[in-house]
Scaffold this active site. Structure first.
Site, PDB file in Angstrom:
ATOM      1  N   SER A 292       4.255   0.808   6.440  1.00 24.35           N
ATOM      2  CA  SER A 292       3.106   1.347   5.735  1.00 24.35           C
ATOM      3  C   SER A 292       3.486   2.202   4.520  1.00 24.35           C
ATOM      4  O   SER A 292       2.608   2.686   3.808  1.00 24.35           O
ATOM      5  CB  SER A 292       2.277   2.206   6.702  1.00 24.35           C
ATOM      6  OG  SER A 292       3.043   3.308   7.184  1.00 24.35           O
TER       7      SER A 292
ATOM      8  N   LYS B 186       3.681  10.323   0.365  1.00 17.91           N
ATOM      9  CA  LYS B 186       2.879   9.257   0.960  1.00 17.91           C
ATOM     10  C   LYS B 186       1.477   9.763   1.258  1.00 17.91           C
ATOM     11  O   LYS B 186       1.291  10.904   1.691  1.00 17.91           O
ATOM     12  CB  LYS B 186       3.560   8.761   2.241  1.00 17.91           C
ATOM     13  CG  LYS B 186       2.893   7.566   2.898  1.00 17.91           C
ATOM     14  CD  LYS B 186       3.727   7.093   4.076  1.00 17.91           C
ATOM     15  CE  LYS B 186       3.075   5.949   4.817  1.00 17.91           C
ATOM     16  NZ  LYS B 186       3.904   5.483   5.956  1.00 17.91           N
TER      17      LYS B 186
ATOM     18  N   SER C 212       7.993   1.576   9.407  1.00 19.53           N
ATOM     19  CA  SER C 212       7.243   1.717   8.155  1.00 19.53           C
ATOM     20  C   SER C 212       8.014   2.293   6.980  1.00 19.53           C
ATOM     21  O   SER C 212       7.507   2.331   5.868  1.00 19.53           O
ATOM     22  CB  SER C 212       5.990   2.563   8.392  1.00 19.53           C
ATOM     23  OG  SER C 212       5.071   1.858   9.172  1.00 19.53           O
TER      24      SER C 212
END
Length: 467
Positions: free
Chosen positions: A150, A73, A174
């Site tokens: 996210s 990520k 997330s």
């Protein structure tokens, strides 16, 4: 052999060990899929093709996932690789260090193909960064709808078959939100299970890294790779009795599972498909021999402002010290939430942290008689891109996010492990997750239960159209 991306991550690792396929072949297969699909899905921000090829050629490492491709990520520092944190202000930032979890993924012999899409500094529950960074992350099941956030890019990449599994992070849902939107397994581990070294930027205890995968066993094996304390960590979860992968092979005893559907973060309607998913999961758990008990929501609504204060301060840690000109380049949500966090005084923040811990203690006491807790993951199937975002009114945007995600943050407050499982699909094929939460540091038991659920209602052979 099936198409390479149809194999689970563990099957790919086994194929590498048997010599049936090489890590280099897997890397090339996935790079071709990334070139074809990533832009459409908003999956990757940066693709590290040459680094991946070099690592695959000289791959070292042991374990069931050695040689298997993955992705990091874009909130996690990776030495020598652009790490933009979803922000135009950081678009050229290349760190000379890697976060501890990145080092552990590399040490296990896994091959990162690049950095996955994330919203600016990971704040909202949708992944719609500035277009100069990346397009919106969308669910492969309907590319007009959001992948969530996210960790939206990570989930889009796994669901679209661009990597077999990917690392995400979760401060209010997330990992679990995009897992639900994309039809995946998303596990938020217990507080202290995965080290935040060396930056320790997460000062509230809300956020942690964790796995996003197609199967429970893949998620467990990836957790084995990432888990474990580093010297100097402020908190750590106890060492598991067996590996998390081994825990998946342990049939759970008859469990007492609490369930509730009353939204915690906001007073909002729950989509009938999410209600149906929750009710179907309840029946499935009962058919497996577990006792399912209705309870009241264990966290009071008046705890929400405390969480929001801490969340605003976390955002402010990314924006404090920026010039007025730099702040004008931020997205409206980041600018609004960061300003809100900067306005919180030190004593007010300290009081909020203390109250959040008291709320967590009361919540855990309320659910202590139960082995797990069942809720929907989200209040709606994946929404159209832009449905939550409101640049003209970021406060309304924030409220809309809480209505979409009214349960996930509770488990960040308590620090308990929680997993979203892809147990339901709407009539038009949209995935709908259900969420199970376990006892603090109870990943082994939660994974054993999740594996049992997956065995009874398997989902791995269900794929979106781009598959």
């Amino acid at each position: 052999m099936a198409e390479l991306h149809e194999l689970t991550a563990l099957e790919q690792g086994a194929a590498i060990r048997s010599g049936e396929v090489s890590s280099a072949e897997l890397v090339e297969h996935y790079l071709a899929r990334i070139a074809r699909l990533s832009e459409e899905l908003g999956a990757f921000v940066t693709v590290t093709a040459e680094q991946a090829r070099a690592r695959a050629t000289g791959m070292t490492g042991a374990g069931p996932l050695a040689g298997v491709p993955t992705a990091i990520k874009d909130l996690n520092a990776t030495a020598g690789v652009r790490t933009a944190f979803g922000s135009v202000l950081m678009r050229d930032f290349v760190p000379d260090w890697s976060d501890e979890l990145v080092l552990r993924i590399e040490a296990a012999g896994m091959i990162s193909l690049g950095k996955t899409n994330t919203p600016e500094f990971g704040s909202p529950c949708y992944t719609e960064p500035d277009p100069s960074i990346a397009p919106p992350a969308v669910t492969p099941w309907d590319t007009g709808r959001m992948a969530g956030g996210s960790s939206g890019g990570a989930a889009a990449a796994v669901a679209g078959g661009l990597v077999p599994l990917a690392q995400g992070s979760d401060g209010g849902g997330s990992i679990r939100i995009p897992a639900s939107c994309c039809g995946l397994v998303g596990l938020k581990p217990s507080r202290g299970r995965i080290s935040g070294a060396p930056s320790y930027g997460e000062v509230t205890g809300l956020a942690t890294a964790g796995p996003i995968a197609r199967t429970v066993r893949d998620a467990a094996a990836f957790l084995d790779v990432m888990a474990g304390p580093s010297l100097g960590d402020p908190s750590w979860a106890p060492e598991p009795e067996v590996s998390f992968l081994e825990a998946c092979d342990r049939a759970p005893a008859r469990l007492r599972i609490a369930r509730f559907i009353t939204p915690v973060l906001a007073d909002t309607a729950v989509d009938p498909e999410c209600v149906l998913a929750w009710e179907s999961a309840s029946r499935l758990l009962e058919s497996l021999g577990h006792e399912v008990v209705d309870i009241e929501a264990p966290m009071p609504r008046d705890a929400v402002p405390v969480f929001e204060t801490c969340w605003a301060v976390l955002t402010a840690l990314s924006t404090v010290g920026l010039s007025t000109e730099q702040k004008e380049q931020l997205q409206p949500m980041t600018r609004w939430l960061g300003a809100k966090g900067e306005a919180v005084s030190g004593p007010t923040f300290g009081l909020a942290l203390g109250e959040m811990r008291r709320v967590a203690a009361r919540t855990l006491a309320a659910i202590a008689p139960y082995d797990a807790v069942l809720t929907p993951t989200l209040a709606s199937p994946p929404l159209p891109v832009g449905a939550l975002r409101d640049d003209a009114d970021p406060e309304s945007d924030f409220v809309a996010q809480t209505r979409f995600t009214p349960w996930t943050s509770m488990w960040n407050v308590t620090g308990s492990p929680a997993v979203s499982l892809p147990l339901h699909y709407t009539a038009d094929g949209l995935p709908v997750g259900v969420m199970l939460a376990g006892r603090p540091a109870g990943e082994q038991e939660l994974l054993a239960l999740s594996a049992q659920v997956e065995s009874a209602a398997p989902w791995v052979d269900r794929h979106p159209g781009c598959w």
